[in-house]
Scaffold this active site. Structure first.
Site, short mmCIF file in Angstrom:
data_model
loop_
_atom_site.label_atom_id
_atom_site.label_comp_id
_atom_site.label_asym_id
_atom_site.label_seq_id
_atom_site.Cartn_x
_atom_site.Cartn_y
_atom_site.Cartn_z
N TRP A 1 -12.48 -9.43 -21.19
CA TRP A 1 -12.32 -8.08 -21.76
C TRP A 1 -10.87 -7.64 -21.71
CZ3 TRP A 1 -16.02 -7.47 -24.81
CH2 TRP A 1 -17.34 -7.81 -24.47
N ASP B 1 -10.51 0.26 -18.04
CA ASP B 1 -11.79 -0.01 -18.67
C ASP B 1 -12.82 -0.07 -17.53
OD1 ASP B 1 -14.06 -1.07 -19.81
OD2 ASP B 1 -13.07 -2.80 -20.75
N LYS C 1 -23.85 -0.19 -19.79
CA LYS C 1 -23.93 -0.97 -18.56
C LYS C 1 -24.52 -0.09 -17.44
CE LYS C 1 -21.64 -4.26 -20.77
NZ LYS C 1 -20.22 -4.31 -20.96
C1 LIG Z 1 -19.34 -4.86 -22.06
C2 LIG Z 1 -17.90 -4.61 -21.82
C3 LIG Z 1 -17.01 -4.34 -22.88
C4 LIG Z 1 -17.46 -4.33 -24.32
O1 LIG Z 1 -18.22 -3.22 -24.54
P1 LIG Z 1 -18.72 -2.80 -26.01
O2 LIG Z 1 -19.25 -1.44 -25.75
O3 LIG Z 1 -19.76 -3.81 -26.40
O4 LIG Z 1 -17.56 -2.82 -26.91
C5 LIG Z 1 -15.70 -4.10 -22.57
N1 LIG Z 1 -15.26 -4.10 -21.31
C6 LIG Z 1 -16.07 -4.34 -20.27
C7 LIG Z 1 -15.53 -4.35 -18.88
C8 LIG Z 1 -17.42 -4.61 -20.50
O5 LIG Z 1 -18.24 -4.86 -19.46
#
Ligand SMILES: *Cc1c(COP(=O)(O)O)cnc(C)c1O
Length: 359
Positions: free
Chosen positions: A101, A171, A195
């Site tokens: 990511w 993030d 998540k």
């Molecule tokens: C799942 C995830 C993403 C991607 O998320 P989307 O909402 O599918 O774009 C980005 N960063 C992290 C840390 C993730 O776990």
């Protein structure tokens, strides 16, 4: 019958929340329609959005000089919105590369400005959080980006880079609401909801006010934080149903005792699993002990056939979505806030039994 769902995302939601949503589904609080069918400009919906924001502010103790934005496009769209909005001076950025990511976030920032890798753990399949040297930081960077929890590899930051005046961006998609955070240490926090919050479709951005309104000229109106800030996240139709469910999850987190209580519960759950892994002769954790995630726990046997056999056996016992990411192999148990302790205990029980049968 509900299974124990160890999916990395979309992921398990608290059963109470699902039950409440079911109660509200046909007739939301006497309005004669579901919340999905209601105008986002209607009084009840606007009141709900305000309440959802207040609950999140309370849970995370978000300071008054931060805006909370409810957006769409997932965390992946933030990979673009962050540089588009924050590249306001030097167009330089620093990154700690701790997984797939952060690499994607960096690749996108590179389209709009320059990027520097301050540290990377790619040499060991991202199984640890790299050390950083402050002298490597770019003093005039427009932002410094980290991925606070690495969903695929199962690592998390337990310490933050001291970036001084450089805005720290995180993030937090896979660990938001799992533990208390000092929001004031960050300039911007973003997270996809699917998540540890609610259903897919909602992205939460928590941004310090002074960073709004300095976007690059090429920034599309829809991708400008200012647009959404000025319109209280209703410039266009927000993801109403995802917001509603997320709001129920916020109430649930409050009822559970807030983030201090969530952290205690998450530590307890993670310990059950890690303690077993650390003494198992068959299963092991590939992650450096001090950097282990409380949310995503990869584990391996070292033999892909045995891994596959275990995943099949676990499924029979009602423990599903345990297959690891293809880059790590083996298994991964995502044990987000909504995963009950009993689910983790059951997993360890099944692992013990499997180990005894595969000596
Ligand atoms: C799942 C995830 C993403 C991607 O998320 P989307 O909402 O599918 O774009 C980005 N960063 C992290 C840390 C993730 O776990």
């Amino acid at each position: 019958m509900r299974v124990y769902n160890f999916s990395a995302g979309p992921a398990v939601l608290p059963e109470e929340v699902l039950q409440e949503a079911q109660n509200d589904l046909i007739d939301y609080k006497g309005h004669g329609m579901s919340i999905m069918e209601m105008s986002h400009r209607s009084k009840p919906f606007m009141a709900l959005m305000e309440e959802i924001e207040q609950d999140l502010r309370e849970i995370m103790a978000i300071p008054a000089n931060y805006k909370v934005l409810f957006l769409q496009g997932g965390a992946s769209l933030q990979f673009a919105m962050v540089p588009l909005n924050l590249f306001s001076n030097s167009k330089k950025s620093d990154f700690l590369i701790t997984g797939a990511w952060s690499k994607k976030a960096m690749a996108q920032a590179k389209v709009y400005g320059s990027v520097k890798v301050i540290g990377s753990s790619e040499d060991k399949i991202f199984s640890y959080i790299p050390q950083w040297k402050e002298s490597d930081f770019t003093p005039d960077a427009d932002f410094f980006h980290i991925t606070s929890n690495n969903t695929i590899y199962g690592t998390r930051f337990t310490d933050l880079p001291n970036t001084g005046k450089v805005p720290l961006v995180a993030d937090m998609s896979s660990n938001i609401l799992s533990e208390p955070v000092d929001v004031s240490r960050y300039a911007l926090i973003y997270a996809g909801a699917q998540k540890n919050i609610g259903p897919a479709g909602l992205t939460i951005v928590i941004i310090r006010e002074d960073l709004i309104g300095k976007a690059m000229d090429i920034t599309p109106i829809m991708l400008n934080y200012q647009t959404h800030s000025e319109a209280d996240s209703a410039y266009n139709t927000p993801p109403c149903y995802s917001l509603y469910i997320s709001g129920l999850v916020f109430k649930w987190v409050k009822k559970m005792g807030g983030l201090e209580a969530m952290l205690k519960y998450n530590e307890e759950k993670a310990a059950v699993l890690y303690d077993f892994l650390d003494q198992s002769a068959l299963f092991s954790s590939p992650v450096s002990v001090k950097d282990r995630s409380l949310m995503n726990v990869p584990f391996v046997t070292g033999n892909p056939d045995i891994d596959a056999q275990f995943i099949k056996e676990a499924e029979k016992q009602g423990l599903v979505t345990l297959k690891g990411h293809r880059s790590v192999g083996g298994m991964r148990a995502s044990i987000y806030n909504a995963m009950p302790l009993d689910g983790v205990k059951k997993l360890v029980e099944v692992m013990k039994k499997f180990e005894a049968q595969n000596k």
